[in-house]
Design a protein around this motif. Structure first.
Motif, mmCIF file in Angstrom:
data_model
loop_
_atom_site.group_PDB
_atom_site.id
_atom_site.type_symbol
_atom_site.label_atom_id
_atom_site.label_comp_id
_atom_site.label_asym_id
_atom_site.label_seq_id
_atom_site.Cartn_x
_atom_site.Cartn_y
_atom_site.Cartn_z
ATOM 1 N N UNK A 179 0.817 -1.214 0.000
ATOM 2 C CA UNK A 179 0.000 0.000 0.000
ATOM 3 C C UNK A 179 0.854 1.269 0.000
ATOM 4 N N UNK A 180 2.052 1.184 -0.565
ATOM 5 C CA UNK A 180 2.939 2.344 -0.566
ATOM 6 C C UNK A 180 2.539 3.437 -1.542
ATOM 7 N N UNK A 181 1.677 3.102 -2.522
ATOM 8 C CA UNK A 181 1.227 4.093 -3.496
ATOM 9 C C UNK A 181 -0.197 4.530 -3.146
ATOM 10 N N UNK A 182 -0.342 5.357 -2.153
ATOM 11 C CA UNK A 182 -1.660 5.787 -1.696
ATOM 12 C C UNK A 182 -2.397 6.491 -2.832
ATOM 13 N N UNK A 183 -3.733 6.244 -2.989
ATOM 14 C CA UNK A 183 -4.584 5.356 -2.179
ATOM 15 C C UNK A 183 -4.678 3.938 -2.733
ATOM 16 N N UNK A 184 -3.733 3.550 -3.592
ATOM 17 C CA UNK A 184 -3.779 2.228 -4.201
ATOM 18 C C UNK A 184 -3.278 1.151 -3.250
ATOM 19 N N UNK A 185 -3.768 -0.060 -3.467
ATOM 20 C CA UNK A 185 -3.307 -1.225 -2.713
ATOM 21 C C UNK A 185 -3.214 -2.388 -3.685
ATOM 22 N N UNK A 186 -2.055 -3.039 -3.749
ATOM 23 C CA UNK A 186 -1.816 -4.130 -4.675
ATOM 24 C C UNK A 186 -1.897 -5.458 -3.913
ATOM 25 N N UNK A 187 -2.629 -6.428 -4.492
ATOM 26 C CA UNK A 187 -2.873 -7.712 -3.843
ATOM 27 C C UNK A 187 -2.326 -8.839 -4.713
ATOM 28 N N UNK A 188 -1.817 -9.902 -4.073
ATOM 29 C CA UNK A 188 -1.401 -11.087 -4.796
ATOM 30 C C UNK A 188 -1.368 -12.301 -3.896
ATOM 31 N N UNK A 189 -1.869 -13.449 -4.403
ATOM 32 C CA UNK A 189 -1.856 -14.673 -3.618
ATOM 33 C C UNK A 189 -3.190 -15.387 -3.679
ATOM 34 N N UNK A 190 -3.480 -16.187 -2.666
ATOM 35 C CA UNK A 190 -4.770 -16.858 -2.520
ATOM 36 C C UNK A 190 -5.592 -16.051 -1.531
ATOM 37 N N UNK A 191 -6.710 -15.507 -1.979
ATOM 38 C CA UNK A 191 -7.479 -14.594 -1.140
ATOM 39 C C UNK A 191 -8.956 -14.660 -1.474
ATOM 40 N N UNK A 192 -9.762 -14.095 -0.575
ATOM 41 C CA UNK A 192 -11.192 -13.972 -0.813
ATOM 42 C C UNK A 192 -11.409 -12.726 -1.660
ATOM 43 N N UNK A 223 -14.771 -15.993 -8.737
ATOM 44 C CA UNK A 223 -14.405 -15.174 -7.570
ATOM 45 C C UNK A 223 -14.267 -16.086 -6.357
ATOM 46 N N UNK A 224 -14.990 -15.793 -5.269
ATOM 47 C CA UNK A 224 -14.871 -16.553 -4.017
ATOM 48 C C UNK A 224 -13.416 -16.542 -3.546
ATOM 49 N N UNK A 225 -12.926 -17.631 -2.935
ATOM 50 C CA UNK A 225 -11.546 -17.713 -2.450
ATOM 51 C C UNK A 225 -10.713 -18.471 -3.469
ATOM 52 N N UNK A 226 -9.741 -17.788 -4.066
ATOM 53 C CA UNK A 226 -8.955 -18.392 -5.137
ATOM 54 C C UNK A 226 -7.693 -17.576 -5.363
ATOM 55 N N UNK A 227 -6.805 -18.090 -6.189
ATOM 56 C CA UNK A 227 -5.604 -17.343 -6.531
ATOM 57 C C UNK A 227 -6.010 -16.096 -7.314
ATOM 58 N N UNK A 241 -12.127 -1.674 -7.174
ATOM 59 C CA UNK A 241 -11.122 -2.734 -7.247
ATOM 60 C C UNK A 241 -11.311 -3.593 -8.480
ATOM 61 N N UNK A 242 -10.213 -4.168 -8.970
ATOM 62 C CA UNK A 242 -10.245 -5.070 -10.120
ATOM 63 C C UNK A 242 -9.245 -6.192 -9.884
ATOM 64 N N UNK A 243 -9.622 -7.435 -10.257
ATOM 65 C CA UNK A 243 -8.779 -8.599 -9.998
ATOM 66 C C UNK A 243 -8.778 -9.529 -11.209
ATOM 67 N N UNK A 244 -7.630 -10.126 -11.443
ATOM 68 C CA UNK A 244 -7.480 -11.240 -12.370
ATOM 69 C C UNK A 244 -7.372 -12.495 -11.521
ATOM 70 N N UNK A 245 -8.240 -13.483 -11.757
ATOM 71 C CA UNK A 245 -8.320 -14.639 -10.868
ATOM 72 C C UNK A 245 -8.001 -15.938 -11.591
ATOM 73 N N UNK A 246 -7.586 -16.926 -10.789
ATOM 74 C CA UNK A 246 -7.273 -18.259 -11.279
ATOM 75 C C UNK A 246 -8.119 -19.296 -10.584
ATOM 76 N N UNK A 247 -7.591 -20.512 -10.405
ATOM 77 C CA UNK A 247 -8.376 -21.592 -9.800
ATOM 78 C C UNK A 247 -8.678 -21.333 -8.327
ATOM 79 N N UNK A 248 -9.751 -21.971 -7.859
ATOM 80 C CA UNK A 248 -10.165 -21.829 -6.467
ATOM 81 C C UNK A 248 -9.169 -22.505 -5.535
#
Length: 474
Positions: A179-192, A223-227, A241-248
């Motif tokens: 979250x170093x680029x306020x107000x943006x927040x970058x996410x990566x991993x397995x998440x809801x 969506x749901x909980x996935x990569x 927010x916007x996300x590119x998602x993979x398998x659950x």
């Protein structure tokens, strides 16, 4: 100076004696010899004393230099501070560095569900013919969350519960944010993935034990909980927010080709202490289906997860792509709160497998908190948070926690053209007791039905269900 005075005083006597000896007559040589020996002895003693004084002065000087260096080092080097061990606002045990820039917290969540069904299949062709009640650990999570160097956050949470009973412990969430680029927040991993209003609300804070069926059908697509990899941004009265998602999470390698994208944006034209209004919209697009056969199954249970069987579902559809558009409306007025979402589904089948399909669904719900507390808006998630009792339960002080009543109607229709997935309707009544910030008890009653047909005729069912949940989370 002291050394000079000492040497001068001790040398005065021998100097005077030498002068006397120089002028003495030769006849007194014997007496002079004796005196000379005495003087030589005294000179030798004085030389030893001078050497000793020099050593003492040198030692004192070295000690003074060392003391000065230590004093300077003390002034330059900051004092060491021990890490702090404390409880977070949500009562998580937390360890932080002395400057507060690095923290790690234990987190845990246990939701024990109890319930039973009055399930009535319409015909002998209905599948399943019965739903079994009992007790399950709907969620049994344990892990760590934390921050380091202010801008980085992480979460590693394992899940041992699940619908219909868990069979193994799996990684539920494991992600990193920046979250170093306020107000943006970058996410990566397995998440809801924070897609839709109901999914953006933590299951710790949902009004009912389960989310509405159309929400789960939509989230199950991509969506749901996935990569996932995505970006969010927010201010006090908006969130996007916007996300590119993979398998659950927990899926096999056969699902690795699944690719989807989600987007969500909300705006609050009203946000005050006693009232708020949220308007939002969502989009989801599935590029690649979860299996090598490009098959997608839209399905869900009956909003109670003790029995894992599903009666609502399209079956496996060979698809080219899928798209979901949805709208959100929610708000609060004092202790009253409401929300609703509408979903429009479009599924494009692979060439030669039939025309495109259109489905839809929605839910509306409302609740009232008897004891005067309010559901507050969370700027970080773009959703409404939980209820924190102003007077936690304590029989010694007369505190009885917080009580809330709620009602919800949901509908999802998966019938179109040659696909008869069924139409499900649920009316849910809820009673929630918030004992304190970390413990609550929930009671749900569901009256619903699934209208479904196939080539063999009516395969629908009607049902009633009653359930309760004991939850502890921090």
């Amino acid at each position: 100076m002291q050394l000079h005075r000492t040497m001068r005083n001790h040398l005065t006597v021998p100097v005077a004696a030498v002068a006397i000896l120089a002028g003495a007559p030769a006849a007194a040589q014997d007496s002079a010899s004796v005196q000379l020996e005495v003087l030589q002895t005294k000179i030798s003693e004085l030389q030893k004393e001078v050497a000793t004084l020099k050593r003492d002065i040198t030692k004192e000087g070295q000690e003074g230099v060392r003391a000065a260096k230590q004093a300077a080092a003390t002034k330059i080097a900051p004092p060491f501070k021990e890490p702090s061990i404390r409880m977070s606002t949500s009562n998580r045990p937390t360890i932080c560095s002395s400057d507060g820039r690095n923290c790690i917290s234990l987190t845990s969540r246990l939701q024990l569900d109890f319930g039973g069904y009055n399930y009535r299949p319409n015909t002998a062709a209905t599948t399943p013919q019965d739903l079994i009640g009992g007790v399950i650990a709907r969620r049994a999570q344990f892990g760590v969350i934390g921050t380091f160097l202010d801008d980085w956050e992480y979460s590693f949470v394992f899940e041992g519960g699940g619908s219909g009973g868990a069979t193994s412990v799996v990684l539920d969430k494991g992600y990193l944010t920046y979250s170093g680029f306020k107000p943006l927040k970058i996410w990566g991993g397995v998440l809801s993935v924070p897609y839709t209003l109901d999914r953006a609300t933590s299951n710790n804070n949902t009004t009912f034990m389960e989310r509405a069926a159309p929400v789960e059908v939509a989230a199950g697509i991509g969506a749901a909980t996935r990569s996932a990899l995505g970006i969010t941004a927010n201010d006090r009265q908006w969130w996007a927010g916007a996300f590119l998602t993979g398998p659950a999470s927990g899926r096999t390698s056969l699902d690795a080709r699944q690719t989807a994208a989600t987007g969500r944006a909300v705006f609050l034209p009203v946000l005050a202490n006693d009232a708020s209004l949220l308007i939002g919209g969502d989009v989801q697009y599935l590029f690649d289906a979860p299996t090598g056969a490009s098959e997608l199954n839209l399905r869900d249970r009956i909003e109670m997860r003790i029995d894992g069987n599903r009666i609502l579902g399209t079956g496996a559809l060979p698809i080219d792509s899928a798209r979901v558009l949805s709208a959100e409306l929610a708000g609060t007025l004092g202790s009253f709160h409401f929300q609703g979402e509408y979903f429009d589904f479009n599924v494009e089948r692979l060439p030669g497998n039939g025309p495109g399909l259109d489905f839809n669904g929605y839910y509306v719900q409302g609740g009232y908190i008897f004891t005067g507390e309010k559901r507050s808006y969370s700027t970080s998630s773009g959703s409404y948070g939980g209820v924190v009792p102003s007077r936690p339960f304590d029989w010694r002080t007369g505190g009885w926690g917080t009580w809330e009543i709620a009602a919800r109607y949901s509908m999802v229709d998966l019938n179109d053209k040659d696909v008869l997935g069924g139409r499900q309707e649920n009316l849910t009544l809820g009673l929630n007791w918030y004992v304190n910030r970390n413990i609550r008890f929930m009671f749900n009653y569901i009256n619903g039905r699934v209208d479904k047909r196939n080539s063999g005729g009516d395969v629908g069912a009607a049902y009633q269900a009653i359930s309760a949940r004991a939850q502890i989370a921090f």
